[in-house]
Enzyme design. Structure first.
Site, PDB file in Angstrom:
ATOM      1  N   LYS A  13       0.825  -1.221   0.000  1.00  0.00           N
ATOM      2  CA  LYS A  13       0.000   0.000   0.000  1.00  0.00           C
ATOM      3  C   LYS A  13       0.854   1.264   0.000  1.00  0.00           C
ATOM      4  O   LYS A  13       0.601   2.190  -0.748  1.00  0.00           O
ATOM      5  CB  LYS A  13      -0.925   0.030   1.226  1.00  0.00           C
ATOM      6  CG  LYS A  13      -1.948  -1.066   1.296  1.00  0.00           C
ATOM      7  CD  LYS A  13      -2.927  -0.856   2.440  1.00  0.00           C
ATOM      8  CE  LYS A  13      -2.283  -0.873   3.810  1.00  0.00           C
ATOM      9  NZ  LYS A  13      -1.648  -2.130   4.181  1.00  0.00           N
ATOM     10  N   ARG A  88      -9.344   1.464   9.641  1.00  0.00           N
ATOM     11  CA  ARG A  88      -8.862   0.112   9.931  1.00  0.00           C
ATOM     12  C   ARG A  88     -10.001  -0.818  10.317  1.00  0.00           C
ATOM     13  O   ARG A  88      -9.845  -2.030  10.338  1.00  0.00           O
ATOM     14  CB  ARG A  88      -7.861   0.144  11.097  1.00  0.00           C
ATOM     15  CG  ARG A  88      -6.502   0.644  10.702  1.00  0.00           C
ATOM     16  CD  ARG A  88      -5.543   0.571  11.868  1.00  0.00           C
ATOM     17  NE  ARG A  88      -4.314   1.296  11.579  1.00  0.00           N
ATOM     18  CZ  ARG A  88      -3.276   0.785  10.924  1.00  0.00           C
ATOM     19  NH1 ARG A  88      -3.323  -0.450  10.491  1.00  0.00           N
ATOM     20  NH2 ARG A  88      -2.200   1.507  10.707  1.00  0.00           N
ATOM     21  N   ARG A 123      12.927  -9.786   4.235  1.00  0.00           N
ATOM     22  CA  ARG A 123      13.486  -8.438   4.350  1.00  0.00           C
ATOM     23  C   ARG A 123      14.653  -8.415   5.334  1.00  0.00           C
ATOM     24  O   ARG A 123      14.586  -9.039   6.394  1.00  0.00           O
ATOM     25  CB  ARG A 123      12.425  -7.474   4.899  1.00  0.00           C
ATOM     26  CG  ARG A 123      11.403  -7.012   3.910  1.00  0.00           C
ATOM     27  CD  ARG A 123      10.553  -5.971   4.600  1.00  0.00           C
ATOM     28  NE  ARG A 123       9.348  -5.659   3.874  1.00  0.00           N
ATOM     29  CZ  ARG A 123       8.335  -4.963   4.391  1.00  0.00           C
ATOM     30  NH1 ARG A 123       8.389  -4.539   5.635  1.00  0.00           N
ATOM     31  NH2 ARG A 123       7.263  -4.695   3.680  1.00  0.00           N
ATOM     32  N   ARG A 156      14.137  -7.255  11.150  1.00  0.00           N
ATOM     33  CA  ARG A 156      13.396  -6.512  12.173  1.00  0.00           C
ATOM     34  C   ARG A 156      12.347  -7.419  12.798  1.00  0.00           C
ATOM     35  O   ARG A 156      11.819  -8.315  12.143  1.00  0.00           O
ATOM     36  CB  ARG A 156      12.700  -5.308  11.531  1.00  0.00           C
ATOM     37  CG  ARG A 156      13.657  -4.248  11.031  1.00  0.00           C
ATOM     38  CD  ARG A 156      12.926  -3.040  10.510  1.00  0.00           C
ATOM     39  NE  ARG A 156      11.789  -3.439   9.685  1.00  0.00           N
ATOM     40  CZ  ARG A 156      11.023  -2.588   9.024  1.00  0.00           C
ATOM     41  NH1 ARG A 156      11.276  -1.306   9.064  1.00  0.00           N
ATOM     42  NH2 ARG A 156      10.014  -3.012   8.289  1.00  0.00           N
ATOM     43  N   ARG A 167      -0.092 -10.111  12.788  1.00  0.00           N
ATOM     44  CA  ARG A 167      -0.636  -8.899  12.149  1.00  0.00           C
ATOM     45  C   ARG A 167      -1.673  -9.251  11.087  1.00  0.00           C
ATOM     46  O   ARG A 167      -2.672  -8.547  10.915  1.00  0.00           O
ATOM     47  CB  ARG A 167       0.501  -8.081  11.525  1.00  0.00           C
ATOM     48  CG  ARG A 167       1.371  -7.389  12.579  1.00  0.00           C
ATOM     49  CD  ARG A 167       2.597  -6.739  11.969  1.00  0.00           C
ATOM     50  NE  ARG A 167       2.264  -5.585  11.164  1.00  0.00           N
ATOM     51  CZ  ARG A 167       3.070  -5.060  10.244  1.00  0.00           C
ATOM     52  NH1 ARG A 167       4.264  -5.587  10.033  1.00  0.00           N
ATOM     53  NH2 ARG A 167       2.706  -4.017   9.549  1.00  0.00           N
TER      54      ARG A 167
END
Length: 209
Positions: A13, A88, A123, A156, A167
């Site tokens: 996004k 949200r 990542r 991370r 999440r």
């Protein structure tokens, strides 16, 4: 063009919002950024938000909506805007509607959970200079070492598979119902995520641009 971008965490996004902002010449309104700006500038709603933040509490919906309202009234939003990160929940969407904030389209970027877990799990970030890499899509020249400063590459916490799964669960439970909410209003446009450039083309196409 007044847009909302929907999609799971890691769906792209933020990247698409930046590109569309440039192509359509409208600002991207990220709730996190405007919340910080309102607090920093000491606006009435910003001061209210600061009270909650200082107390370690979540900023309530009506304060968030108030800050969005303040931001959308600024001159650079007169031709439109892209909302990223809000609403949200269906409750937030209803509050935004009640506040008279309207949209031309709601674009949902579709991507499978497995792909998101692989994408975010790969990542890596340099702990010294912050450069980012991906073990498959954009690997460093030497494994685990930053090309720019020879710093150590780390994963991370946000990108660890168990965090990403948690999440995604929250997204499916709280945010995904927004797709039905906006489909009922005839605003929803769904686009498959298939690489940055192609996804942008698809979004512009469903928007008739």
């Amino acid at each position: 063009m007044k847009l909302i971008l929907l999609g799971a965490p890691g769906a792209g996004k933020g990247t698409q919002a930046e590109i569309l902002s440039e192509k359509l010449n409208i600002p991207t309104i990220s709730t996190g950024n405007i919340l910080r700006a309102a607090v920093k500038n000491g606006t009435p709603t910003g001061l209210k938000a600061k009270e909650f933040m200082d107390a370690g509490k979540l900023v309530p919906d009506e304060v968030i909506i108030g800050i969005i309202h303040e931001r959308l009234a600024e001159p650079d939003c007169s031709n439109g805007y892209i909302l990223d990160g809000v609403p949200r929940t269906v409750a937030q969407a209803e509050a935004i509607e009640k506040a008279g904030i309207i949209f031309d389209a709601v674009v949902s970027i579709e991507i499978s959970d497995d792909e998101i877990i692989n994408r975010m799990g790969g990542r890596r970030v340099c702990e010294s200079c912050g450069s980012s890499y991906h073990v498959k899509a954009a690997p460093p020249k030497r494994d685990g070492i930053c090309d720019n400063c020879n710093g150590k590459l780390i994963q991370r916490k946000d990108d660890a598979p168990e965090t990403v799964k948690a999440r995604l669960e929250v997204y499916h439970k709280e945010t995904e119902p927004l797709k039905d909410f906006y489909a009922e209003r005839g605003l929803l446009k769904s686009v498959e995520n298939s690489g940055i450039a192609e996804t942008t083309e698809r979004i512009l196409s469903v928007l008739g641009k």
